[in-house]
Design a protein around this motif. Structure first.
Motif, PDB file in Angstrom:
ATOM      1  N   LEU A 239       0.826  -1.202   0.000  1.00 40.74           N
ATOM      2  CA  LEU A 239       0.000   0.000   0.000  1.00 40.74           C
ATOM      3  C   LEU A 239       0.863   1.256   0.000  1.00 40.74           C
ATOM      4  O   LEU A 239       0.579   2.225  -0.716  1.00 40.74           O
ATOM      5  CB  LEU A 239      -0.925  -0.004   1.209  1.00 40.74           C
ATOM      6  CG  LEU A 239      -1.827   1.218   1.403  1.00 40.74           C
ATOM      7  CD1 LEU A 239      -2.723   1.434   0.199  1.00 40.74           C
ATOM      8  CD2 LEU A 239      -2.651   1.078   2.672  1.00 40.74           C
ATOM      9  N   LEU A 240       1.930   1.264   0.793  1.00 40.50           N
ATOM     10  CA  LEU A 240       2.814   2.421   0.833  1.00 40.50           C
ATOM     11  C   LEU A 240       3.507   2.634  -0.509  1.00 40.50           C
ATOM     12  O   LEU A 240       3.659   3.772  -0.966  1.00 40.50           O
ATOM     13  CB  LEU A 240       3.860   2.236   1.944  1.00 40.50           C
ATOM     14  CG  LEU A 240       3.325   2.324   3.377  1.00 40.50           C
ATOM     15  CD1 LEU A 240       4.426   1.950   4.371  1.00 40.50           C
ATOM     16  CD2 LEU A 240       2.791   3.709   3.676  1.00 40.50           C
ATOM     17  N   ALA A 241       3.917   1.537  -1.146  1.00 42.54           N
ATOM     18  CA  ALA A 241       4.546   1.652  -2.460  1.00 42.54           C
ATOM     19  C   ALA A 241       3.565   2.201  -3.484  1.00 42.54           C
ATOM     20  O   ALA A 241       3.909   3.038  -4.329  1.00 42.54           O
ATOM     21  CB  ALA A 241       5.083   0.295  -2.897  1.00 42.54           C
ATOM     22  N   GLN A 242       2.321   1.757  -3.414  1.00 46.42           N
ATOM     23  CA  GLN A 242       1.293   2.231  -4.335  1.00 46.42           C
ATOM     24  C   GLN A 242       1.014   3.715  -4.118  1.00 46.42           C
ATOM     25  O   GLN A 242       0.936   4.490  -5.080  1.00 46.42           O
ATOM     26  CB  GLN A 242       0.010   1.425  -4.134  1.00 46.42           C
ATOM     27  CG  GLN A 242      -1.133   1.788  -5.068  1.00 46.42           C
ATOM     28  CD  GLN A 242      -2.400   0.995  -4.751  1.00 46.42           C
ATOM     29  OE1 GLN A 242      -2.484   0.316  -3.721  1.00 46.42           O
ATOM     30  NE2 GLN A 242      -3.385   1.081  -5.633  1.00 46.42           N
ATOM     31  N   ALA A 243       0.879   4.115  -2.852  1.00 45.16           N
ATOM     32  CA  ALA A 243       0.596   5.520  -2.547  1.00 45.16           C
ATOM     33  C   ALA A 243       1.756   6.421  -2.968  1.00 45.16           C
ATOM     34  O   ALA A 243       1.539   7.516  -3.508  1.00 45.16           O
ATOM     35  CB  ALA A 243       0.322   5.679  -1.050  1.00 45.16           C
ATOM     36  N   ALA A 244       2.986   5.960  -2.749  1.00 43.41           N
ATOM     37  CA  ALA A 244       4.153   6.755  -3.133  1.00 43.41           C
ATOM     38  C   ALA A 244       4.217   6.930  -4.646  1.00 43.41           C
ATOM     39  O   ALA A 244       4.510   8.019  -5.153  1.00 43.41           O
ATOM     40  CB  ALA A 244       5.432   6.099  -2.621  1.00 43.41           C
ATOM     41  N   ALA A 245       3.915   5.857  -5.386  1.00 39.09           N
ATOM     42  CA  ALA A 245       3.996   5.918  -6.845  1.00 39.09           C
ATOM     43  C   ALA A 245       2.890   6.784  -7.436  1.00 39.09           C
ATOM     44  O   ALA A 245       3.126   7.582  -8.345  1.00 39.09           O
ATOM     45  CB  ALA A 245       3.938   4.516  -7.432  1.00 39.09           C
ATOM     46  N   VAL A 246       1.679   6.655  -6.921  1.00 35.12           N
ATOM     47  CA  VAL A 246       0.557   7.389  -7.511  1.00 35.12           C
ATOM     48  C   VAL A 246       0.622   8.879  -7.162  1.00 35.12           C
ATOM     49  O   VAL A 246       0.005   9.714  -7.840  1.00 35.12           O
ATOM     50  CB  VAL A 246      -0.784   6.773  -7.053  1.00 35.12           C
ATOM     51  CG1 VAL A 246      -1.183   7.255  -5.662  1.00 35.12           C
ATOM     52  CG2 VAL A 246      -1.906   7.060  -8.053  1.00 35.12           C
ATOM     53  N   SER A 247       1.380   9.230  -6.118  1.00 38.04           N
ATOM     54  CA  SER A 247       1.476  10.623  -5.679  1.00 38.04           C
ATOM     55  C   SER A 247       2.614  11.381  -6.344  1.00 38.04           C
ATOM     56  O   SER A 247       2.752  12.585  -6.131  1.00 38.04           O
ATOM     57  CB  SER A 247       1.659  10.682  -4.152  1.00 38.04           C
ATOM     58  OG  SER A 247       0.605  10.022  -3.487  1.00 38.04           O
ATOM     59  N   HIS A 248       3.427  10.692  -7.123  1.00 39.91           N
ATOM     60  CA  HIS A 248       4.588  11.315  -7.761  1.00 39.91           C
ATOM     61  C   HIS A 248       4.398  11.228  -9.272  1.00 39.91           C
ATOM     62  O   HIS A 248       4.247  10.136  -9.827  1.00 39.91           O
ATOM     63  CB  HIS A 248       5.862  10.585  -7.335  1.00 39.91           C
ATOM     64  CG  HIS A 248       7.132  11.246  -7.750  1.00 39.91           C
ATOM     65  ND1 HIS A 248       7.635  11.130  -9.033  1.00 39.91           N
ATOM     66  CD2 HIS A 248       8.009  12.019  -7.065  1.00 39.91           C
ATOM     67  CE1 HIS A 248       8.765  11.789  -9.116  1.00 39.91           C
ATOM     68  NE2 HIS A 248       9.024  12.351  -7.936  1.00 39.91           N
TER      69      HIS A 248
END
Length: 323
Positions: free
Chosen positions: A104-113
């Motif tokens: 989830l953290l990897a997904q949130a980091a990727a979608v926010s950048h």
């Protein structure tokens, strides 16, 4: 004091998302719980279904389900989808099978950048255009290529099956208002969305953080499902329409289930999501090692702006009492 009720299953004892049944459809019955199985009862008798083996339970018209059955499904990480006469409405899902929030953290980091999001979106399109370089294409160019690919796919299957094809036209509020092939496409896509949603929540990702789709609580579901439509739901829909079915919905669901089981979609879906969101582990570790790590990592830590995460459950105010 002993906590009342049946204790939930240990995560390590549950079937992995990719090893489960794709989906089970029930209608006009009563769904209850018997130990670690759900039961379906109608005028023909009682059927026991081990809850830990289910990916999605599709609950059709005329079905009642008890609180204990829903509790068991949630504890075992299964998704429950309420199904109307002609369409699917998503209502519930179980807890993730992975206890870590790493995915989830990897997904949130990727979608926010912006650059990372574009990289993932391009990777999704690259899966649909094997052998082609998508690294320099804009999203507009990629959408154009995808539109041409889907139109070509419709034409090819129309020619293969002899089904008349005009366009993808449907009304979400009027299932029978479209022709049989469009009805079959809607029913097949609904099954696929349910399966993909179950996998996403089971492995701890977010259904709403999409890379190509956005603004909807199932944006990521649509992202992932689009990877498989040309291989699964589109050919199934044309095959069903070519057979002049008496009841498009049930025939399509059975055909999708058979195609999904033959094609090992659950395992493929898990692998694709992880490859999109995570870098390979040391030495290119596979899915099994990754999930073992996630199950064992059942700990909560505290974020620190200066660097390493800190242990939780500890009093940092100088006292001796732990929380």
């Amino acid at each position: 004091m002993k906590v009342p009720g049946v204790p939930p299953a240990e995560l390590a004892d549950l079937n992995r998302a990719q090893d489960r049944l794709s989906f089970l459809y029930l209608e006009r019955c009563v769904v209850h719980r018997d130990s670690n199985a759900i039961t379906a009862t109608d005028d023909r008798g009682v059927v026991h279904i081990p809850a830990a083996t289910l990916g999605v339970l599709m609950i059709g018209p005329g079905t009642s389900i008890t609180q204990q059955a829903m509790l068991l499904l949630a504890d075992n990480g299964a998704t429950a989808v309420w199904v109307g006469e002609h369409g699917v409405r998503y209502y519930a899902h179980g807890r993730p099978l992975a206890r870590s929030s790493r995915l989830l953290l990897a997904q949130a980091a990727a979608v926010s950048h912006r650059d990372r999001r574009l990289r993932v979106a391009r990777a999704m399109y690259r899966m649909r255009f094997p052998g082609e370089d998508t690294n320099t294409l804009t999203m507009q160019q990629l959408r154009g290529k995808e539109g041409a690919r889907v139109r070509r796919c419709y034409r090819e299957h129309a020619k293969r099956t002899g089904v008349t094809w005009n366009n993808r036209e449907y009304d979400p509020d009027d299932f029978t208002g479209s022709d049989p092939v469009n009805q079959a496409l809607s029913a097949a896509h609904a099954c696929l969305y349910g399966i993909v949603h179950a996998v996403i929540v089971a492995i701890g990702a977010s259904p709403g953080l999409g890379f190509v789709h956005t603004g909807h609580d199932r944006s990521f579901v649509y992202d992932i499902a689009d990877l498989y439509k040309a291989d699964i739901t589109i050919p199934v829909a044309f095959d069903i329409a070519a057979g002049n079915p008496a009841d498009v919905g049930p025939d399509t669901r059975r055909a999708v289930r058979d195609r999904v089981n033959d094609g090992a979609l659950l395992e493929r879906c898990v692998r694709d999501i992880r490859s999109l969101l995570l870098s390979p582990g040391p030495g290119g570790s596979g899915d099994d090692e990754w999930l073992d790590e996630e199950i064992e990592n059942d700990t909560v830590r505290l974020w620190d702006e200066a660097g390493p995460e800190q242990a939780s459950g500890r009093n940092y105010g100088g006292g001796e009492v732990d929380f």
